[in-house]
Structures are given as C-alpha cells and as structure tokens.
Design an enzyme around this catalytic site. Structure first.
Site, PDB file in Angstrom:
ATOM      1  N   SER A 242      -3.587  -1.042  -1.136  1.00 13.46           N
ATOM      2  CA  SER A 242      -2.350  -0.886  -0.191  1.00 13.46           C
ATOM      3  C   SER A 242      -2.264   0.550   0.044  1.00 13.46           C
ATOM      4  O   SER A 242      -3.149   1.418  -0.684  1.00 13.46           O
ATOM      5  CB  SER A 242      -1.102  -1.487  -0.932  1.00 13.46           C
ATOM      6  OG  SER A 242      -0.834  -0.508  -2.089  1.00 13.46           O
ATOM      7  N   LYS A 243      -1.440   0.832   0.714  1.00 13.34           N
ATOM      8  CA  LYS A 243      -1.179   2.265   1.228  1.00 13.34           C
ATOM      9  C   LYS A 243      -1.072   3.166  -0.108  1.00 13.34           C
ATOM     10  O   LYS A 243      -1.475   4.448  -0.120  1.00 13.34           O
ATOM     11  CB  LYS A 243       0.081   2.623   1.831  1.00 13.34           C
ATOM     12  CG  LYS A 243      -0.107   2.354   3.430  1.00 13.34           C
ATOM     13  CD  LYS A 243       0.901   2.976   4.298  1.00 13.34           C
ATOM     14  CE  LYS A 243       0.786   2.619   5.608  1.00 13.34           C
ATOM     15  NZ  LYS A 243      -0.025   3.239   6.481  1.00 13.34           N
ATOM     16  N   ARG A 244      -0.253   3.054  -0.996  1.00 10.67           N
ATOM     17  CA  ARG A 244      -0.447   3.748  -2.072  1.00 10.67           C
ATOM     18  C   ARG A 244      -1.437   4.144  -2.847  1.00 10.67           C
ATOM     19  O   ARG A 244      -1.768   4.816  -3.672  1.00 10.67           O
ATOM     20  CB  ARG A 244       0.931   3.180  -3.236  1.00 10.67           C
ATOM     21  CG  ARG A 244       0.364   2.128  -4.070  1.00 10.67           C
ATOM     22  CD  ARG A 244       1.584   1.484  -4.702  1.00 10.67           C
ATOM     23  NE  ARG A 244       1.018   0.206  -5.123  1.00 10.67           N
ATOM     24  CZ  ARG A 244       0.064  -0.093  -6.046  1.00 10.67           C
ATOM     25  NH1 ARG A 244      -0.305   0.695  -6.764  1.00 10.67           N
ATOM     26  NH2 ARG A 244      -0.099  -1.413  -6.198  1.00 10.67           N
ATOM     27  N   GLU A 252      -4.694   5.805  11.737  1.00  6.59           N
ATOM     28  CA  GLU A 252      -4.218   7.006  10.924  1.00  6.59           C
ATOM     29  C   GLU A 252      -5.472   7.877  10.458  1.00  6.59           C
ATOM     30  O   GLU A 252      -5.323   8.929  10.576  1.00  6.59           O
ATOM     31  CB  GLU A 252      -3.355   6.679   9.660  1.00  6.59           C
ATOM     32  CG  GLU A 252      -2.143   5.933   9.951  1.00  6.59           C
ATOM     33  CD  GLU A 252      -1.449   5.291   8.907  1.00  6.59           C
ATOM     34  OE1 GLU A 252      -0.922   6.072   7.904  1.00  6.59           O
ATOM     35  OE2 GLU A 252      -1.474   4.027   8.847  1.00  6.59           O
TER      36      GLU A 252
END
Ligand code: GLU
Length: 474
Positions: A242-244, A252
């Site tokens: 995930s993003k984290r 992006e």
C-alpha cells in the site's frame, strides 16, 4: 486458443480507485506476453460497479498505460455497455437447460447458510431450485448456472502448476441477479469469450474465481483460455502493498520525475527474472518474457531499488530523448515559463546533471538556480561566505566575466582567471569558492563550480556577482 492461434490477452481493471502501481505489473506482464508472442493486448474496463466506478479513475488507467508505453491493440471494451449481451447469453443457457431460474428468497438463503454454519459446513447453495423448472410467470427469480456436481475442475497454471478443486465444493453460481444484472464472474467469461482471449493473466486473488469460471466457459461452449495467476506484491513488512510502503500510483511516479522506462523495468523484475540481468529496455523485456519464469512466491516492493533503476535509465537514455523528457516534465509541473524553457541551455543541463540525478525532478533541482531572477541569501550563510577578501576577489571575477561577454570561456580559461585572482589577493580557493557558489546559485550545494559558470554564461555571472556585491554593501 482461437482458430488463428493469435495470442490475445487483456488487462481488466476496475476503475473504482486510483490505479495502484501493482495493478500495472499485471498490465505489463500481459503486454509483454502479447508482444513476446506477436499477439494482441486489449483493455477491458470492468465498470459494472456503477457506484464506485468513476470516469477519472478510468482516465488515470488510460493515461498510466499510455505513459508507461503499453500500447493497446484496439479500442477499450467497457463492461457496463455489454449488459444486454450478458443477459442474452444467460437466456441462451436457460433455454439450453444449462442454467435455471431460482426463486429462493433471501430469507431462505440466510436460513440455509445459518444451518450450514451450525453444522460446521461451508455455506453453499443447496440446489433447491435446480430441477424445479420454474417458468417465467412474474415470480422474482435469479438465474443460476447448473454447475457439474461430480468430478473435478483442474487448470494447469504455468506459474503455480496444477490447481484442482472437487466440483462438489463449488455451488450453482448466480449468473443473473433478480434485477437482471449479470454477476461479475459471468460478465467476465462472456467478455473473455467474445474478445477471444487466449490467456487470462491476473492476480492470484482471482484463483477461486477462475475455478468457478471454468464451468461457465464450458456451459457457454467456449474453448478454455490458459490461466496464469500472478503472486501478490507485498511491502517490506510483508503485508499487502500500500501507499505506506512507499508505493505510489503510476502517475505519481511520473510527476515525481521517474522515467517510464525505469518503472517498467522495475515492475517487470518484481517477480520475474532473466538470469542476473537487472537493467532492461521494454523491448528486451518483451524478448525474454515468459510466464514460466514468474516466481510463484510473493514479490516485495523495494522503493530503493526502483530509485536505483531510475538512475540507471537516466544514464542510458539518448541525450535528445532525455532533454525532451526534461522539458516535458518541467512543463507538466509548471516549473518554468515557456520562455524560460525555450531559452534553457538544455545540452549543458543534461551534461552536468544526468550522471548525478536519478529522476527528472532531481535534475531540475540541481539547475533550479539557473532560472532564478534574483537570489535570496540566507544571512548566516552570507555572513560566512561573503568575507571582505572574498568579495574583493568576486569583483575581479565579475570583471573577467565582463571581458568575456559573448564568449564561452573553457574550464581552463576560467581556471586561469581564478588562479590570477587568488594570487592577486593572496587567498586560497577555499575562501573564494564558497562566495562564488553562494553568489551564483544562492546555495551551498550545487553542481561543480565550472559547470555553474558554464550554465549561467558570462553575462549572467557578471550580473549575479554585481547583485551579491550590492547585497553586501547594502
Ligand atoms: N476487474 C478485476 C480486477 O481488477 C480483473 C479480473 C480479471 O482480470 O479477470 O481485479
């Protein structure tokens, strides 16, 4: 395989959120597989969840594919536009006796599930309406597939090997809901059939769906495609990516100045390899790609390795391409006005930054000072660097630059000028250099001093030193 034996694969994302970098590994593997076999790579937008599907997510999917360079063969298919076709196929199965109307109410099904749970059984439909032959007399019904009850369903997956399930573990799947809308598994199979898909390559979270879909392919009289299931991508703590974990969306990465080549290379290597080669162009990837070489175990996303590859691709891109990417990046991000971009010393920028930048954004950071109208000096840094002796030497450097107006002195000529000035003032380079750097760039860190002089040109060098002298005497 279809009659012509052309490989046809599809990427089938659901536009229900910002597309994640992991989704595009699936897209990439499909693309590479198609290119390797001289086949076709198709897109199907699975937008049947009307509430969660958004046009902006679909746009982001298309733009990500375009930016990564995964060209599509043919127009995208939109699943929501095919509901009538799905219904027609469900009706055909009804007419052929391969599906049936089920009138079981939600209450009955809930009660059944409850009973099965109490007995410790896996909840599944009990076939109550399977042989009932309910007519269409206005009573609400859904349509269920008459799935085989005996035997096994088996696929041979080139990544995982044989995967088998007992048919009595699979129940009669709903293919049309009571409101007539097709269910996910049914729509996918009808579409894969109509699109003449030969190989279904998708995440292993769909393995269970695959085993159910086999019976639908059979009922529809379609030849089975080959199935391959890609292992999951995990973060470094081995939980679902995930993003984290530092994994962003494809666009992006684009906006952060990564080269598309680097992301493609990184995603390809995330669970696939060819000997110990690390750096690949997309055509090399297509040449070597084979599903058999995809690892069966989960891959771990490593942002540091991606960054390293990003630097490798910066150095490999031909100079003109890199200059064009740099301009595109600067424009997209609105970092400079058109006029500034048109007048930018691109060749020099590339020459003095490409070896030390991993992204286009880093490249811009190195040369940001070139485009400043007026530098702001940090008072503490100015107090340290702009000593009286250093300022006297700066004035001489400005004079030298003035004599060279319209020319581009070589490093050697600049060096000789520095030597003469240092001798004249009896100071060391370590006194003069910080003042020159601060006066010309406004910072302590910049490319090497001769590159800075080159990038600015003699007139700008003179002008900036004048400004520094004025700042000091103000
Ligand atoms: N829409 C599905 C997903 O995004 C794709 C399933 C498939 O490839 O068949 O997971």
């Amino acid at each position: 395989m279809n009659q012509s034996n052309t490989v046809r694969v599809r990427f089938a994302p659901s536009p229900t959120g910002n597309p994640h970098v992991g989704n595009f590994r699936t897209a990439l593997y499909n693309y590479l597989f198609a290119r390797h076999h001289g086949g076709e790579f198709l897109l199907r937008v699975e937008d049947t969840d009307r509430e969660r599907s958004k046009p902006e997510y679909e746009d982001a999917i298309l733009e990500s594919l375009r930016w990564l360079g995964l060209e599509l063969d043919g127009d995208p298919v939109r699943q929501s536009e095919r509901a009538a076709r799905h219904q027609a196929e469900a009706n055909r199965l009804l007419a052929e006796g391969k599906a049936y109307r089920c009138r079981c109410t939600a209450e009955r099904l809930d009660a059944l599930r409850e009973q099965q749970r109490e007995k410790g059984e896996t909840p599944m439909y009990d076939g109550h309406c399977r042989e009932a032959n309910h007519p269409d007399d206005g009573t609400p019904f859904c349509v269920r597939l008459k799935a085989p009850r005996e035997g096994v369903t088996s696929i041979h997956d080139p990544i995982r090997g044989a995967v088998t399930v007992q048919n009595n573990e699979l129940d009669d799947l709903v293919i049309l809901r009571t409101d007539g809308s097709p269910t996910y598994n049914f729509a996918v199979v009808v579409d894969d059939g109509d699109m003449k898909i030969t190989h279904v390559i998708r995440g292993d979270d769909h393995l269970r769906n695959t085993l159910r879909q086999v019976a639908i392919f059979d009922a529809l009289g379609l030849e089975l495609p080959r199935f391959a299931h890609l292992p999951q991508i995990l973060g470094q703590d081995r939980t679902r990516l995930s993003k984290r974990h530092g994994a962003a969306g494809v666009l992006e990465y684009r906006d952060q100045g990564y080269l598309a080549e680097a992301l493609v290379n990184y995603l390809a290597r995330l669970g696939w390899g060819h000997g110990d080669q690390e750096v690949f162009t997309i055509s090399e990837l297509a040449e070597h790609f084979a599903l058999e070489n995809v690892n069966a175990s989960a891959a771990v996303f490593d942002p540091q390795k991606l960054l390293w590859l990003a630097g490798e691709h910066m150095r490999r891109l031909p100079e003109d391409d890199l200059a064009a990417r740099f301009v595109e990046h600067v424009q997209r991000r609105g970092l400079l006005t058109e006029q500034r971009i048109d007048n930018a010393p691109l060749k020099k920028i590339i020459a003095c930054t490409r070896e030390r930048s991993k992204t286009l954004e880093e490249m811009f950071d190195f040369v940001r000072f070139v485009f400043a109208d007026r530098l702001e000096f940090d008072p503490d840094e100015a107090a340290k660097a702009f000593t009286p002796e250093a300022m006297a030497s700066l004035a001489d450097l400005a004079d030298f630059a003035g004599t060279q107006s319209g020319k581009s002195p070589s490093h050697e000529e600049w060096e000789n000028a520095f030597k003469a000035i240092l001798e004249k003032h009896a100071i060391k380079m370590k006194v003069m250099a910080p003042a020159v750097r601060l006066a010309l760039t406004g910072t302590k860190v910049s490319p090497p001093i001769f590159d800075v002089l080159d990038l600015l040109g003699t007139d700008e060098v003179q002008r900036r030193i004048q400004q520094a002298l004025e700042y000091k005497s103000a």
